[in-house]
Design a protein around this motif. Structure first.
Motif, PDB file in Angstrom:
ATOM      1  N   ILE A   1     -30.102  72.471  27.655  1.00 53.67           N
ATOM      2  CA  ILE A   1     -30.291  73.906  27.822  1.00 53.67           C
ATOM      3  C   ILE A   1     -29.362  74.640  26.858  1.00 53.67           C
ATOM      4  CG2 ILE A   1     -30.073  75.844  29.419  1.00 53.67           C
ATOM      5  CD1 ILE A   1     -32.366  74.064  30.154  1.00 53.67           C
TER       6      ILE A   1
ATOM      7  N   SER B   1     -33.944  74.528  34.939  1.00 49.22           N
ATOM      8  CA  SER B   1     -34.705  75.738  35.243  1.00 49.22           C
ATOM      9  C   SER B   1     -34.243  76.904  34.379  1.00 49.22           C
ATOM     10  CB  SER B   1     -34.559  76.104  36.726  1.00 49.22           C
ATOM     11  OG  SER B   1     -35.372  75.282  37.523  1.00 49.22           O
ATOM     12  N   GLY B   2     -35.072  77.951  34.368  1.00 44.12           N
ATOM     13  CA  GLY B   2     -34.789  79.108  33.538  1.00 44.12           C
ATOM     14  C   GLY B   2     -33.789  80.060  34.155  1.00 44.12           C
TER      15      GLY B   2
ATOM     16  N   LEU C   1     -39.009  85.595  32.851  1.00 44.30           N
ATOM     17  CA  LEU C   1     -39.399  84.216  32.568  1.00 44.30           C
ATOM     18  C   LEU C   1     -40.565  84.194  31.591  1.00 44.30           C
ATOM     19  CD1 LEU C   1     -39.303  82.416  36.042  1.00 44.30           C
ATOM     20  CD2 LEU C   1     -37.770  82.066  34.101  1.00 44.30           C
TER      21      LEU C   1
ATOM     22  N   TYR D   1     -43.898  87.529  29.241  1.00 45.43           N
ATOM     23  CA  TYR D   1     -43.073  87.243  30.416  1.00 45.43           C
ATOM     24  C   TYR D   1     -43.908  87.431  31.679  1.00 45.43           C
ATOM     25  CZ  TYR D   1     -39.374  87.954  26.944  1.00 45.43           C
ATOM     26  OH  TYR D   1     -38.586  87.887  25.822  1.00 45.43           O
TER      27      TYR D   1
END
Length: 499
Positions: A228, A384-385, A36, A28
């Motif tokens: 997602i 996006s995360g 992330l 991460y």
């Protein structure tokens, strides 16, 4: 808006998860409220595939896992990581030769390995869901290769969990590969489970690779607009019917959206999910991509850091990395707050939160070609995360910023409108048009919007400009102001202070 300032050093952190089916390394970017992944690799070693019948880790699986650990150690060394968390779960915990295997792993890693108890697995799975969702309320089910953990969560709290021998590999081994034989094992194990008795009418949070693969297949069959997995949801009744069909299907018939290594496990995972829904009677099934690994990191956060909104945290990171002037976003939020308050815009606290996040990410598409800025920004935001956000909220943010770039004439991408109500769709248009007005006033430069409010005054939508900024009142700006007035139901005007 209060800026979120982390007290944690920004350096990469890693978790190596020695599971019953896979051995995985995730690196991460840093220890944070919104972890992330910058590197994520798994190897299907199948350590637990013979546990039920032999009580041992298979010799070839051990060899594969040790080779994988050597590779992962080299990768961590390249990243300058010497203190990764190495954990092992059900297969290693229960195998006769688990202890000797771990000694060999520790020699390779040159550090200790933490063998999680069933209670620890359940608690960390709950922490992962608490990290990944805003005020979760339901039962977490983390299905691994060796075991199923069930634990009740409510907000930031969780109860004691249970661990059950219903992991995909363990179940298939115990049933000698027969789904029909597995049915009685699952029913006997789950019947009258006290944790499931508290699930009725609540959310079942499904974590683990097999259930993620099941969700991927469900998305594919329903032509779902997003790809997602985190926070993907479906009504429990619909998911039960789907799981019932999957458990009866030939794994070779599954499309290639499911990894070939996962296909044999899907009928067993579907069987477990179907029985949980039948017994627990949840209202919906929601997929969590965050589990034990993220729970382990969340557990390490300072108490103050845990209270941060992960959606804001990620939005601030995107703003800092991609905007022309990150300071502009904070001014846009305050400018929009004043506009919303004066216009009597009807919004809930959740809608206000999303409006502010949309402002944070409103300038991330400027590097794209001008003809495609809206499309590219929408795609980036939708994919996006983000955590702490559901799919409708993703769509809301993506479409709001799309309209900020493209205006209201272009068709939005990705069929995102399917995820939103009529009210939500109308709000994305209003927010997008308002941000277009703000952009023409400021050109995304800080220092202008605080001096140039747009508010409803005496029944008119009024832009007030100081005399030194009077030249900004171009015909194009007035056209956009008129469009905003039409959106909120007011006539428009421009007033030059001191004129």
């Amino acid at each position: 808006m209060t800026e979120l300032v982390s007290s944690i050093e920004a350096k990469p952190v890693a978790v190596i998860d020695i599971g019953s089916n896979t051995v995985r390394l995730v690196i991460y970017d840093r220890l944070s409220r919104n972890p992330l992944p910058v590197f994520n690799e798994k190897v299907a070693c199948g350590l637990g595939r013979e546990i039920a019948s032999t009580t041992r880790l298979a010799d070839d699986a051990v060899a594969d896992a040790l080779a994988t650990m050597k590779r992962f150690r080299s990768i961590c060394t390249g990243w300058g990581i010497t203190d990764a968390d190495v954990i092992a779960t059900a297969a290693v915990r229960e195998a006769e030769n688990g202890a000797s295997f771990i000694r060999r792993v520790e020699t390779i890693w040159q550090g200790s390995v933490r063998i999680l108890s069933g209670d620890e697995e359940a608690r960390l799975a709950a922490e992962g869901v608490i990290c990944g969702f805003r005020e979760p309320d339901g039962i977490v089910g983390d299905l691994g290769g060796g075991s199923l953990e069930l634990v009740d969560v409510f907000g930031a709290r969780s109860k004691d969990g249970v661990t059950l021998p219903l992991g995909g590999l363990t179940l298939a081994d115990a049933a000698r590969g027969s789904v029909d034989k597995a049915k009685s094992i699952v029913r006997e194990t789950l019947e009258d489970n006290p944790t499931l008795l508290g699930l009725k009418g609540r959310t079942f949070f499904a974590a683990g690779g097999t259930w993620r693969a099941l969700a991927t297949l469900h998305m594919h069959q329903t032509n779902y607009p997003l790809k997602i997995l985190h926070a993907y949801s479906a009504p429990a009744a619909a998911m039960a019917d789907f799981a019932d069909n999957v458990q009866r299907a030939d794994p070779d018939s599954f499309p290639d959206v499911v990894a070939s290594g996962r296909k044999p496990h899907l009928p067993f995972g579907a069987l477990v999910l179907r029985e949980i829904i039948k017994i627990g009677k949840p209202s919906e099934v929601v997929i969590s991509e965050l589990g034990i690994r993220e729970g382990l990191l969340y557990e390490k956060l300072p108490a103050a850091e845990k209270t941060h909104d992960p959606l804001f945290s990620m939005a601030e990171s995107l703003n800092a990395a991609n905007s022309r002037s990150p300071a502009y976003a904070a001014e846009l939020i305050e400018w929009m707050d004043r506009f919303a308050a004066s216009s009597g815009l009807d919004e809930t606290e959740d809608e206000r939160r999303l409006r502010r996040v949309a402002c944070l990410v409103s300038d991330i598409g400027w590097r794209a070609h001008p003809d495609h800025g809206g499309e590219q920004a929408a795609f980036l935001i939708a994919n996006s995360g983000f955590i702490g956000v559901n799919h409708a909220e993703r769509a809301f943010l993506a479409l709001s910023v799309f309209y900020r770039y493209a205006g209201l004439k272009d068709e939005p991408p990705l069929d995102l409108e399917k995820l939103l109500s009529k009210r939500q769709l109308e709000r994305t248009r209003t927010l997008g048009v308002a941000m277009r007005v703000a952009y023409l006033i400021s050109a995304s430069a800080p220092g202008v919007l605080p001096r140039s409010p747009v508010k409803v005054e005496g029944g008119d939508l009024v832009l007030r400009l100081p005399r030194e900024l009077a030249a900004l009142a171009s015909p194009r700006l007035k056209t956009r102001l008129k469009q905003l007035g039409k959106q909120v139901g007011y006539k428009h005007d421009v007033i030059i202070s001191g004129a």
